[in-house]
Enzyme design. Structure first.
Site, PDB file in Angstrom:
ATOM      1  N   HIS A  63       8.478  21.092   5.602  1.00  0.00           N
ATOM      2  CA  HIS A  63       8.844  22.146   4.363  1.00  0.00           C
ATOM      3  C   HIS A  63      10.422  22.667   4.330  1.00  0.00           C
ATOM      4  O   HIS A  63      10.838  23.165   5.212  1.00  0.00           O
ATOM      5  CB  HIS A  63       7.958  23.628   4.874  1.00  0.00           C
ATOM      6  CG  HIS A  63       6.542  23.353   5.008  1.00  0.00           C
ATOM      7  ND1 HIS A  63       6.004  23.968   3.739  1.00  0.00           N
ATOM      8  CD2 HIS A  63       5.488  22.930   5.549  1.00  0.00           C
ATOM      9  CE1 HIS A  63       4.674  23.810   4.009  1.00  0.00           C
ATOM     10  NE2 HIS A  63       4.372  23.034   4.769  1.00  0.00           N
ATOM     11  N   GLU A  78      11.989  24.592   2.455  1.00  0.00           N
ATOM     12  CA  GLU A  78      11.975  26.083   2.378  1.00  0.00           C
ATOM     13  C   GLU A  78      11.848  26.614   3.794  1.00  0.00           C
ATOM     14  O   GLU A  78      12.140  27.894   3.850  1.00  0.00           O
ATOM     15  CB  GLU A  78      10.963  26.492   1.249  1.00  0.00           C
ATOM     16  CG  GLU A  78       9.639  26.643   1.651  1.00  0.00           C
ATOM     17  CD  GLU A  78       8.718  25.593   1.885  1.00  0.00           C
ATOM     18  OE1 GLU A  78       9.239  24.488   1.610  1.00  0.00           O
ATOM     19  OE2 GLU A  78       7.476  25.556   2.017  1.00  0.00           O
ATOM     20  N   CYS A  87       4.643  18.942   1.612  1.00  0.00           N
ATOM     21  CA  CYS A  87       3.402  18.860   2.401  1.00  0.00           C
ATOM     22  C   CYS A  87       2.332  18.734   1.503  1.00  0.00           C
ATOM     23  O   CYS A  87       2.053  17.477   1.149  1.00  0.00           O
ATOM     24  CB  CYS A  87       3.394  20.170   3.199  1.00  0.00           C
ATOM     25  SG  CYS A  87       2.384  20.147   4.627  1.00  0.00           S
TER      26      CYS A  87
END
Lengths: 199, 254
Positions: free
Chosen positions: A176, A178, A78
């Site tokens: 993202h 994660e 990002c």
């Protein structure tokens, strides 16, 4: 693989650290640009603002540039992907400029682009084992406009823009991983594999 | 497929444990925030919200511990709200693993806090929660967990918080909350059409159809619900199945 996660002093580093650990890496967090420049593998997480992040990196910008351009496997997430480019409309000042192009304000009726979106199918190793129907979590107000051919997957929200970029061992995702459940964790383990192959 | 609509289970947390009677079959530790958050993650939730319902200074530490423990196992976004008063409160909550922080009373008391947080952390992690109650001419903002009227018009306040840098609005209808007869569609649509950031609708969910309605007629970007999930009446997967059948784009999780 030992990975250094860059700490800009703000935001959540927990999730990315746990995601990388779950994918088999050992994680070290650092806010020292010189220490980061000596890392074997670098992750620029996706939290914060462009100017504030570059403020932290600036004291070691030359070392960082030569490490990353010299082949140290790097993943920017990002905002962390945006700092890999030359500049951003978000704040004054240079980015790391290891990728050509800049970040510009997203042109869409509702900004930030917030939520789960599809990305175009990619045959890049970063997307190995990821289903074309899988979606990823985005939370961005800016998008990257590369001036070199680095885009490996695109997404669409108001306009089309890169969902992921790659140039050798330099990788970036606008989403993202994660925070993107199983497909995201798979992408992180792909990145670790790419890093090991490069090292 | 366009950007998908989000389904967000909300957990009310008090002193680090989940309150408001969560009852899950085959789950003994229903008071444990991480256990429940992971359960919803497995069902296909798109995000999780923790709301500290009786926030106190002492409780903040306990809440942060719960957030940290949750963040270690949660690979979807986590928003935390309730009792967030200062810039430092926001910073600390993000540090322990929250992805977004929701501000309510403090934003009304000190609107510049929104800008301060947006500049430091990015708009995408600044959620402004608005508690709305119907009045003769529209809806009025309420603060302090809905106990105090703030003499502000909800639609105007929503517009203002966006200008100040909020990245998202969590809009709760106090009239519908707890009644389980559906979201306030008028309120939701009014705010959605007035602002340029995503809007999460909250308050009133009692059935799958309520979620369908607020994401279609109500035009919301996301729907938050609590009790419908807590008592195992419906799973997040049930909601998504229904939305798919109605042609509403969602992240499908098998």
């Amino acid at each position: 693989m030992k990975i250094t996660v860059v700490d800009y002093g703000v935001g959540n580093l927990h999730s990315i650290s746990k995601g990388l650990e779950r994918a088999g890496a050992s994680v070290q967090v650092s806010s020292s640009p010189r220490e980061i420049a000596e890392a074997r593998c670098i992750v620029f997480p996706g939290v914060g603002a462009f100017g504030a992040a570059m403020e932290v990196l600036r004291p070691g910008i030359d070392e960082l540039r030569s490490a990353i351009s010299g082949g140290v496997p790097t993943l920017g997430i990002c905002l962390g992907m945006q700092v890999l480019f030359e500049r951003s409309e978000e704040s004054h000042g240079d980015g790391l400029a290891v990728l050509g192009g800049s970040a510009v304000r997203l042109n869409a009726p509702r900004v930030p682009h917030m939520g789960w979106n599809n990305v175009s199918d990619s045959d890049d190793g970063l997307f190995e084992g990821i289903n074309p129907d899988d979606q990823f979590y985005f939370a961005n107000s800016y998008v990257c406009r590369p001036t070199e051919r680095v885009t490996i997957s695109e997404t669409e929200y108001g306009e089309r823009f890169p969902a992921a970029v790659r140039k050798g061992a330099i990788c970036g995702t606008q989403f993202h991983p994660e925070k993107s459940s199983a497909p995201g964790l798979r992408l992180l383990s792909n990145f670790i594999r790419i890093s090991e192959e490069t090292a | 497929m366009p950007l998908t609509k989000r389904i967000i289970p909300c957990l009310d947390v008090k002193g680090g444990v989940v309150v408001k009677g969560v009852r899950f079959k085959g789950l003994t530790d229903v008071g444990d925030p991480p256990t429940l958050a992971v359960r919803y993650q497995e069902q296909g939730a798109d995000e999780i919200v923790f709301l500290d319902v009786n926030a106190s200074v002492a409780g903040a530490e306990t809440l942060r511990a719960a957030v940290q423990k949750t963040a270690e196992q949660l690979f979807i976004p986590l928003t935390v709200g309730g009792g967030v008063r200062t810039f430092e409160d926001v910073r600390r909550m993000l540090r322990v693993g929250a992805d977004k922080v929701s501000i309510n009373t403090a934003a009304v008391a000190k609107p510049s806090l929104i800008t301060e947080c947006a500049n430091a952390f990015g708009s995408q992690c600044v959620v402004v929660a608005i508690d709305a109650k119907r009045s003769d001419d529209g809806w009025k903002v309420h603060t302090h967990s809905g106990t105090q009227p703030a003499q502000r018009d909800v639609v105007e306040w929503a517009r203002e918080v966006c200008e100040l840098g909020a990245g998202e609005i969590l809009l709760t209808s106090m009239d519908c909350d707890g009644v389980k007869e559906g979201y306030d569609l008028d309120l939701t649509r009014r705010v959605v059409r007035e602002v340029g950031v995503p809007v999460i609708a909250s308050g009133g969910c009692g059935s799958l159809d309520h979620i369908v309605k607020v994401l279609s007629d109500g035009e919301a970007d996301a729907a938050l619900a609590a009790s419908i999930f807590h008592f195992d009446e419906h799973t997040v997967r049930d909601v998504k199945k229904e939305l798919v059948a109605k042609g509403i784009p969602v992240r499908w999780c098998g």
